[in-house]
Design a protein around this motif. Sequence first.
Motif, PDB file in Angstrom:
ATOM      1  N   GLN A   1       0.815  -1.208   0.000  1.00 39.90           N
ATOM      2  CA  GLN A   1       0.000   0.000   0.000  1.00 39.90           C
ATOM      3  C   GLN A   1       0.852   1.263   0.000  1.00 39.90           C
ATOM      4  OE1 GLN A   1      -2.319  -0.328   3.534  1.00 39.90           O
ATOM      5  NE2 GLN A   1      -0.570  -0.405   4.877  1.00 39.90           N
ATOM      6  N   TYR A   2       2.170   1.085   0.026  1.00 38.47           N
ATOM      7  CA  TYR A   2       3.089   2.218   0.053  1.00 38.47           C
ATOM      8  C   TYR A   2       3.712   2.432  -1.317  1.00 38.47           C
ATOM      9  CZ  TYR A   2       2.734   1.954   5.112  1.00 38.47           C
ATOM     10  OH  TYR A   2       2.259   1.946   6.386  1.00 38.47           O
ATOM     11  N   SER A   3       3.977   3.693  -1.619  1.00 41.10           N
ATOM     12  CA  SER A   3       4.652   4.016  -2.878  1.00 41.10           C
ATOM     13  C   SER A   3       6.127   3.641  -2.770  1.00 41.10           C
ATOM     14  CB  SER A   3       4.524   5.519  -3.161  1.00 41.10           C
ATOM     15  OG  SER A   3       5.330   6.253  -2.247  1.00 41.10           O
ATOM     16  N   GLN A   4       6.804   3.658  -3.897  1.00 39.56           N
ATOM     17  CA  GLN A   4       8.238   3.350  -3.917  1.00 39.56           C
ATOM     18  C   GLN A   4       9.010   4.336  -3.043  1.00 39.56           C
ATOM     19  OE1 GLN A   4       9.347   0.598  -5.433  1.00 39.56           O
ATOM     20  NE2 GLN A   4      11.394   0.943  -4.651  1.00 39.56           N
ATOM     21  N   ASN A   5       8.653   5.624  -3.115  1.00 42.54           N
ATOM     22  CA  ASN A   5       9.326   6.640  -2.283  1.00 42.54           C
ATOM     23  C   ASN A   5       9.080   6.392  -0.799  1.00 42.54           C
ATOM     24  OD1 ASN A   5      10.595   8.080  -4.298  1.00 42.54           O
ATOM     25  ND2 ASN A   5       8.910   9.523  -4.551  1.00 42.54           N
ATOM     26  N   GLU A   6       7.865   5.993  -0.440  1.00 42.69           N
ATOM     27  CA  GLU A   6       7.557   5.718   0.963  1.00 42.69           C
ATOM     28  C   GLU A   6       8.335   4.506   1.471  1.00 42.69           C
ATOM     29  OE1 GLU A   6       3.016   7.517   1.192  1.00 42.69           O
ATOM     30  OE2 GLU A   6       3.334   5.478   0.443  1.00 42.69           O
ATOM     31  N   ILE A   7       8.533   3.530   0.625  1.00 40.78           N
ATOM     32  CA  ILE A   7       9.329   2.354   0.997  1.00 40.78           C
ATOM     33  C   ILE A   7      10.791   2.769   1.215  1.00 40.78           C
ATOM     34  CG2 ILE A   7      10.227   0.126   0.190  1.00 40.78           C
ATOM     35  CD1 ILE A   7       7.465  -0.247  -1.219  1.00 40.78           C
ATOM     36  N   ILE A   8      11.299   3.609   0.348  1.00 44.42           N
ATOM     37  CA  ILE A   8      12.677   4.118   0.503  1.00 44.42           C
ATOM     38  C   ILE A   8      12.802   4.872   1.826  1.00 44.42           C
ATOM     39  CG2 ILE A   8      14.349   5.797  -0.415  1.00 44.42           C
ATOM     40  CD1 ILE A   8      13.316   4.939  -3.246  1.00 44.42           C
ATOM     41  N   ILE A   9      11.816   5.691   2.136  1.00 47.23           N
ATOM     42  CA  ILE A   9      11.828   6.451   3.393  1.00 47.23           C
ATOM     43  C   ILE A   9      11.768   5.496   4.580  1.00 47.23           C
ATOM     44  CG2 ILE A   9      10.459   8.030   4.835  1.00 47.23           C
ATOM     45  CD1 ILE A   9       9.770   9.495   2.147  1.00 47.23           C
ATOM     46  N   PHE A  10      10.923   4.468   4.491  1.00 52.92           N
ATOM     47  CA  PHE A  10      10.818   3.516   5.594  1.00 52.92           C
ATOM     48  C   PHE A  10      12.142   2.777   5.805  1.00 52.92           C
ATOM     49  CE2 PHE A  10       9.790  -0.570   7.549  1.00 52.92           C
ATOM     50  CZ  PHE A  10       9.198  -0.112   8.717  1.00 52.92           C
ATOM     51  N   LYS A  11      12.791   2.375   4.723  1.00 50.59           N
ATOM     52  CA  LYS A  11      14.089   1.708   4.843  1.00 50.59           C
ATOM     53  C   LYS A  11      15.112   2.631   5.507  1.00 50.59           C
ATOM     54  CE  LYS A  11      13.680  -1.588   1.045  1.00 50.59           C
ATOM     55  NZ  LYS A  11      14.188  -1.990  -0.273  1.00 50.59           N
ATOM     56  N   LYS A  12      15.097   3.914   5.138  1.00 49.75           N
ATOM     57  CA  LYS A  12      16.002   4.884   5.757  1.00 49.75           C
ATOM     58  C   LYS A  12      15.677   5.028   7.241  1.00 49.75           C
ATOM     59  CE  LYS A  12      19.084   8.157   6.004  1.00 49.75           C
ATOM     60  NZ  LYS A  12      20.510   7.843   5.933  1.00 49.75           N
ATOM     61  N   LEU A  13      14.409   5.047   7.577  1.00 49.92           N
ATOM     62  CA  LEU A  13      13.978   5.145   8.970  1.00 49.92           C
ATOM     63  C   LEU A  13      14.489   3.951   9.772  1.00 49.92           C
ATOM     64  CD1 LEU A  13      12.233   6.917  10.835  1.00 49.92           C
ATOM     65  CD2 LEU A  13      10.266   5.564  10.133  1.00 49.92           C
ATOM     66  N   LEU A  14      14.370   2.761   9.215  1.00 49.46           N
ATOM     67  CA  LEU A  14      14.891   1.563   9.890  1.00 49.46           C
ATOM     68  C   LEU A  14      16.398   1.647  10.077  1.00 49.46           C
ATOM     69  CD1 LEU A  14      12.981  -1.453   8.304  1.00 49.46           C
ATOM     70  CD2 LEU A  14      12.698  -0.470  10.569  1.00 49.46           C
ATOM     71  N   GLU A  15      17.075   2.105   9.056  1.00 50.85           N
ATOM     72  CA  GLU A  15      18.534   2.257   9.137  1.00 50.85           C
ATOM     73  C   GLU A  15      18.917   3.222  10.261  1.00 50.85           C
ATOM     74  OE1 GLU A  15      21.581   4.571   6.318  1.00 50.85           O
ATOM     75  OE2 GLU A  15      20.514   2.935   5.296  1.00 50.85           O
ATOM     76  N   LEU A  16      18.206   4.339  10.343  1.00 50.47           N
ATOM     77  CA  LEU A  16      18.471   5.324  11.398  1.00 50.47           C
ATOM     78  C   LEU A  16      18.219   4.732  12.784  1.00 50.47           C
ATOM     79  CD1 LEU A  16      16.799   8.427   9.722  1.00 50.47           C
ATOM     80  CD2 LEU A  16      19.256   8.130  10.158  1.00 50.47           C
TER      81      LEU A  16
END
Length: 162
Positions: free
Chosen positions: A96-111
Amino acid sequence: MNSIQNSDYLSSLFIQAFMSKKVLTIEETKILYSKICEVCEVIYSESSFENFMKEIHNTLVKIDFDIKKIQSKSNGEIFYIWVNLINDDFTQLSTQYSQNEIIIFKKLLELIMDNYEDKYQLSSTKAIQEISKLKSLTKKEIELLLKRFQSDRWIVERYIHK
């Protein structure tokens, strides 16, 4: 129904119900299992729950899914999560997430994972600062996305009492 049919029906009902939730605490998972046991006229016990979860795991991995047991780093709470074991173009389209939202979520997990000093926690202020460096989103857009991740139970908000 005989006991084999009850067991199959129990598994089917449980999988369907769990798929619709995707994330449950261990308590919620046990309640779900016990209610389905009642419907299927199967006796509930702690040991039957643990054995059932192992059987479900063995069934699901054959079709590239799983229900994984994880523990929250922030509060120690135990969760069961629905996992798709295949990472292909088709499964990425089904989110249900866009490609950009997935990228942001991955960055959030990394942080979060890089933040050992703060017990793997990340303030919303820091998240907004770092995400705004990654994507050209307004503070309000990032806040809304973080709230969406939270309401979908991908992240949890933790209050620090001082």
